[in-house]
Design a protein around this motif. Structure first.
Motif, short mmCIF file in Angstrom:
data_model
loop_
_atom_site.label_atom_id
_atom_site.label_comp_id
_atom_site.label_asym_id
_atom_site.label_seq_id
_atom_site.Cartn_x
_atom_site.Cartn_y
_atom_site.Cartn_z
N SER A 592 2.91 2.72 -2.92
CA SER A 592 4.05 1.84 -2.61
C SER A 592 4.59 1.26 -3.92
CB SER A 592 3.63 0.71 -1.67
OG SER A 592 2.78 -0.19 -2.32
N LYS A 686 2.55 0.60 15.03
CA LYS A 686 1.60 1.68 14.80
C LYS A 686 2.29 2.99 14.47
CE LYS A 686 -1.92 -0.27 17.87
NZ LYS A 686 -2.78 -0.03 19.07
N ASP A 689 1.84 3.93 10.88
CA ASP A 689 0.54 4.55 10.55
C ASP A 689 0.51 6.01 11.00
OD1 ASP A 689 -0.25 2.11 9.54
OD2 ASP A 689 -1.13 1.46 11.47
N LYS A 720 0.26 -3.09 2.12
CA LYS A 720 -1.02 -3.10 2.84
C LYS A 720 -1.38 -1.72 3.36
CE LYS A 720 -0.88 -7.93 4.26
NZ LYS A 720 -0.85 -8.89 5.40
N LYS A 721 -0.38 -0.89 3.65
CA LYS A 721 -0.63 0.43 4.20
C LYS A 721 -0.80 1.48 3.10
CE LYS A 721 2.08 -0.63 8.34
NZ LYS A 721 0.94 -0.70 9.25
#
Length: 781
Positions: A592, A686, A689, A720-721
Motif C-alpha cells: 500500500s 469482506k 479481502d 491494514k490489509k
C-alpha cells in the motif's frame, strides 16, 4: 540510511526531539534553505546595492573645509612658577576659546562679515544646487514683515527680459510675469531682480530659486555645520571645520572665521590700550580747551594792556612817570624863561641887555631876539655918534619896538603851546600813576595764569607722548594664535562616502540575506533531507527518490520506461531491492502506498515503482483505491472507466472484466471506477479481502494507491490489509507535523512493516541519495 527494525515498544516511544532542534543547527537543512534562497539573496543584494547607488546619486554632496590654529594660551600661575601646565589645564584654556568660537556673539560677527542674506539655487528634477559665487541674478529686497523670511521664491527665466516669479502668499504660491529690474511688491515684501549672466547661459537651465535668510536661520545654519575641536592638548592646537554643500562657501566661511577670530583676539588684546587712548583723548580735549582759554586770556590781556611783560611794563611805567616829571620840569623852566623874557620885553627902554641874555627855545623867537640884538647893537653904535633923538636912532627904536611886539606874540603862542604840552604831560602822568596802582594785581594774575598755562602745556605734551606710545603698542600687537594651515578647498565630499555606503549596501545585503535565510530556516517546517527525516522518526526509510527534472508533470505519469537510467529509475530500483529485505509472510505481497495529503507523490511513486518491479519479470497490478479522486488511468492516458474497483466491490463486475493492461508487458492496473457515495464502507467490507485473494492468485505484487490518510480513513484501512505499507513524504513539501502524524499512526495501529519513502529530493553537488537498505551510505550521483 538506517537498516533497523523496531519493536512495538520502540515505535511507541518515538517522539520529536524539539529541544535538540532548538539547540542545534541543522546544517543540511540550512544548506537546503540556502539553495532554495540564492535567487532571493541575489535580489536582496541587488536591491541593497541599488539603494546604495541611489543614495549616492540623489544625496547632495557635503564638503568640509578646515583650518588648524595654534593658541598661545598663557598660564599666569605657570609664569610665576607656581605649578606646571598639564593637559587638564590646557583643556580648560582651549575650552574657553572653543566656546567663544561657538557662541552666538561670534556667529553674529560672521553673519555681519559675509553676505549671506540671500541664497541662490538652480532647481533640478530632484536636487537643487546653490549658486554661491556665481548667482545668475541679483536680488535686492525690502521686507515689511518677518513673514517672508526663509521662504522660497522661484524664477522661471523666459528670455533676457522676462521671467515668471513664483512667490509665497498667505493662501499658497503665487505667480507673476515680471521684467528684470522691475519692482515687485506686495504687503509682505518688495523685490527687484537684476540679471547678471548673459542670456545664452540660460538655454539649458532656466528654473532657479532664492531664499531670504533670517538671522535665526543663519545662526542655526552656522551652529549645525561648524565644528571646533582640540587637536593636541599639549600643543594647544584646535581645528575649525565647516561643512556645506558648496565647497567654496565652506572655504569662505572657515576663512571668515579665522579672520574674525584674528581681529577679535587682536581687539581684545588692544582693549586696555584702546581704553587708555580714549581716556587720553578725553584729557587732551580738556587740556586743549584749558589752553585755549588761557591763550584767549593772554590775547585779551595783551590787547588790553599792550604788554605781555608786567614787570618790565611796571619799570617802564615808573621810568615814563620820571621822564614825564623831567619833561614837566623842563616845561616849567621854559615857561619861567618865557615869563622872564616877557617881563624883559615889557621893561623900559635902556635895558636891552636882558633880552640879549635869553637863549631861545623856538626858531621864531630866537630869530626875533637875534634881530633885536642886532638892532640894539646898531643903536649903541649910533648913540656914539648921534643923539638918542636923532632919526636914525629913533628909527631903530621903532624897529626894535615892532620886533618886541612880534616877539611878544611869539612868546604868547609858544607859552600856550608849552602850557598845553604841560597839560598833556600831566594827563599822561596821571594815567601812568593810575596804571601803576593796578599793575601789581594784574601782574600777580598774569603770572599765575602764565604758570598754569605752562603746566597745562607740559601736561598736554606728556599726554601726546603717552598716546603715541600706546598707539605704537597697538599697531605692533600680535595675536595669541597662529594659523598652522589655512582653510583648504575640498576636492572630495565627506558625505556621502561612496566606499562606506557601497560597503553598507553590501554588508546590509548580506545581513538581510542572513536574516531572510534565518527567517526561512526558522519558518521552514518541511522535510528537506533524509537525515532530517531520520531525526524525527524511528521508522525505517525505504529509500529516497530524486526530483524528476526532465519535464514538468501536471499529472502523475509513468516515466521509467522513457528514462530507464535516470536517477528516478535508479532510486526506484534501490527501493525495489530494499523491499526484498522486508519480511513478508506471503510470496505474492500487497504493497500500500499512501501519504498525509495529496501532492506528495504517492500516485507517481506507486505507478513508477510498479513499472520498475514489472521490469524484473514480476506481474504487477496497480489498484486505484482513491475512489474519490482516481488518477491512475490518467497516467496511462486512458479515459475514465465506468467500471472498476467500486463496481467490483458491489458485485456488479468481475475482477477480470475491470483489469486494464499498460504498455509495459507485466504491468496492469485496476481503475477506481465510478465514485461511490461510501468509499470507506466498501473498503471495510469482506469483498476487499476476497478481491485481494483473487489478485494474489494472478499477480506477484499488488500495489494499492490509497487516498491520503490525513484526509480520509480509506488509506489506513488499506494499510491494514497490506503486507508492506509505504508512506510517502515529499521533500520541501511535507511538513514535519506529517511525520508526527505518521508516528502517531504507527503507534495507534501497530504497523510492523511501515516504511517511509522520501520523494522529490533535489539533486545537488552533494553525494546523491541513499537507496540501499542495509548498504550504509550508498548514493547515486
Amino acid at each position: 540510511m538506517r537498516n533497523h527494525y523496531h519493536t512495538e515498544k520502540e515505535i511507541h516511544t518515538v517522539h520529536t526531539p524539539v529541544g535538540t532542534e532548538l539547540r542545534e543547527i541543522d546544517f543540511e537543512k540550512l544548506y537546503t534553505v540556502f539553495g532554495k534562497s540564492w535567487r532571493w539573496i541575489l535580489v536582496i543584494l541587488l536591491v541593497t546595492n541599488l539603494a546604495a547607488y541611489l543614495v549616492i546619486r540623489w544625496t547632495k554632496p557635503v564638503f568640509e573645509s578646515y583650518s588648524d590654529l595654534k593658541l598661545n594660551v598663557k598660564n599666569e600661575a605657570n609664569v610665576l612658577g607656581l605649578l606646571e601646565v598639564n593637559e587638564e589645564t590646557n583643556l580648560n584654556n582651549l575650552s574657553g576659546e572653543i566656546e567663544l568660537l561657538k557662541s552666538k556673539l561670534f556667529f553674529d560677527k560672521i553673519i555681519q562679515t559675509l553676505d549671506l542674506g540671500v541664497s541662490y539655487f538652480s532647481v533640478g528634477n530632484i536636487l537643487e544646487d546653490e549658486k554661491y559665487r556665481s548667482p545668475p541674478f541679483e536680488v535686492t529686497y525690502t521686507l515689511f514683515s518677518d513673514w517672508a523670511y526663509d521662504r522660497y521664491f522661484t524664477i522661471d527665466i523666459q528670455n533676457n527680459e522676462e521671467f515668471v516669479l513664483g512667490y509665497p502668499t498667505n493662501s499658497g504660491q503665487g505667480e507673476r510675469l515680471c521684467k528684470f529690474g522691475e519692482l515687485v511688491k506686495n504687503e509682505h515684501f518688495s523685490v527687484r531682480i537684476l540679471l547678471n549672466s548673459p542670456p545664452e547661459k540660460f538655454e539649458e537651465q532656466r528654473l532657479y530659486s532664492f531664499r531670504i535668510n533670517s538671522r535665526r536661520s543663519l545662526l542655526r545654519y552656522i551652529e549645525n555645520n561648524l565644528t571646533v575641536e582640540p587637536l593636541n592638548l599639549t600643543a594647544n592646537t584646535i581645528r575649525i571645520s565647516f561643512r556645506d554643500h558648496n565647497k567654496f562657501k565652506a572655504q569662505d566661511l572657515v576663512n571668515a572665521i579665522d579672520t574674525i577670530y584674528l581681529r577679535y583676539t587682536k581687539d581684545q588684546k588692544n582693549k586696555a590700550n584702546q581704553q587708555r587712548i580714549e581716556f587720553l583723548d578725553e584729557q587732551l580735549l580738556l587740556t586743549q580747551n584749558k589752553l585755549e582759554d588761557y591763550e584767549s586770556y593772554f590775547e585779551s590781556f595783551t590787547i588790553r594792556n599792550k604788554t605781555t611783560d608786567v614787570k618790565t611794563d611796571l619799570d617802564n611805567t615808573i621810568k615814563a612817570i620820571a621822564a614825564l616829571d623831567s619833561q614837566n620840569v623842563i616845561l616849567e623852566k621854559k615857561i619861567t624863561d618865557l615869563e622872564q623874557l616877557k617881563s624883559g620885553i615889557e621893561a623900559p627902554p635902556g635895558e636891552p641887555e636882558q633880552i640879549l641874555q635869553y637863549s631861545g627855545y623856538q626858531e621864531d623867537i630866537n630869530n626875533t631876539l637875534a634881530n633885536i640884538e642886532e638892532l640894539v647893537k646898531q643903536k649903541e653904535l649910533l648913540k656914539i655918534s648921534y643923539n638918542e633923538n636923532t632919526f636914525a636912532v629913533t628909527k631903530i627904536d621903532q624897529e626894535i619896538n615892532l620886533l618886541k611886539q612880534k616877539l611878544g606874540s611869539f612868546i604868547r603862542t609858544f607859552e600856550k603851546e608849552l602850557r598845553n604840552e604841560q597839560l598833556v604831560v600831566n594827563s599822561k602822568k596821571l594815567t601812568l600813576e593810575k596804571r601803576l596802582r593796578t599793575l601789581p594785581a594784574q601782574g600777580t594774575e598774569f603770572v599765575s595764569n602764565q604758570r598754569n598755562f605752562s603746566l597745562y602745556e607740559e601736561f598736554l605734551l606728556s599726554l601726546l607722548q603717552l598716546k603715541a606710545e600706546y598707539q605704537v603698542a597697538q599697531a605692533g600687537t600680535v595675536t595669541d594664535f597662529v594659523i598652522l594651515s589655512a582653510a583648504i578647498l575640498p576636492n572630495e565630499p565627506v558625505s556621502p562616502n561612496k566606499l562606506i555606503i557601497y560597503g553598507l549596501g553590501i554588508v546590509s545585503g548580506f545581513i538581510f540575506s542572513l536574516m531572510f535565510i534565518g527567517v526561512r530556516y526558522a519558518l521552514h517546517n518541511k522535510i528537506t533531507s533524509q537525515s532530517e527525516l531520520e531525526k524525527i522518526t524511528s521508522l525505517p526509510i525505504l529509500g529516497v527518490v530524486p526530483e524528476y527534472q526532465k519535464e514538468k508533470l501536471n499529472l502523475s505519469k509513468l516515466v521509467i520506461d522513457k528514462n530507464p537510467k535516470s536517477p528516478v529509475s535508479e532510486s526506484l530500483r534501490s527501493i525495489r531491492t530494499n523491499m526484498e529485505f522486508l519480511k513478508v509472510s506471503s510470496e505474492n505481497k500487497v504493497l500500500s502506498v499512501t501519504s498525509t495529503v495529496s501532492g506528495e507523490g504517492k500516485t507517481f511513486l506507486a505507478i513508477n515503482l510498479g513499472g520498475i518491479i514489472s521490469l524484473s519479470k514480476q506481474k504487477v497490478l496497480l489498484v486505484d483505491m482513491d475512489m474519490r479522486r482516481p488518477k491512475i488511468h490518467l497516467a496511462f492516458d486512458h479515459p475514465k472507466m465506468n467500471k472498476g474497483l467500486s463496481t467490483i466491490l458491489i458485485n456488479k463486475h468481475s475482477f477480470q472484466e475491470c483489469v486494464r493492461s499498460t504498455d509495459l508487458e507485466n504491468l496492469d492496473y485496476l481503475p477506481a471506477g465510478p465514485t461511490p457515495p461510501n468509499p470507506s464502507e466498501l473498503i471495510m467490507g469482506k469483498e476487499v479481502d476476497h478481491l485481494l485473494e483473487q489478485m494474489r492468485a494472478t499477480y506477484q505484487t499488488i500495489i494499492l494507491d490509497t487516498p491520503p490518510v490525513g484526509l480520509v480513513t480509506d488509506g489506513i484501512l488499506a494499510m491494514k490489509k497490506a503486507d508492506i505499507a509505504v508512506y510517502v513524504v515529499r521533500a520541501d513539501y511535507s511538513q514535519k507535523d506529517f511525520v508526527n502524524t505518521l508516528n502517531r499512526l504507527a503507534k495507534t495501529n501497530r504497523f510492523n512493516n511501515l516504511s517511509i519513502v522520501l520523494n522529490s529530493v533535489q539533486i545537488t553537488n552533494r553525494k546523491g541519495y541513499g537507496y540501499g537498505y542495509g548498504y550504509g551510505k550508498g548514493y547515486y550521483e
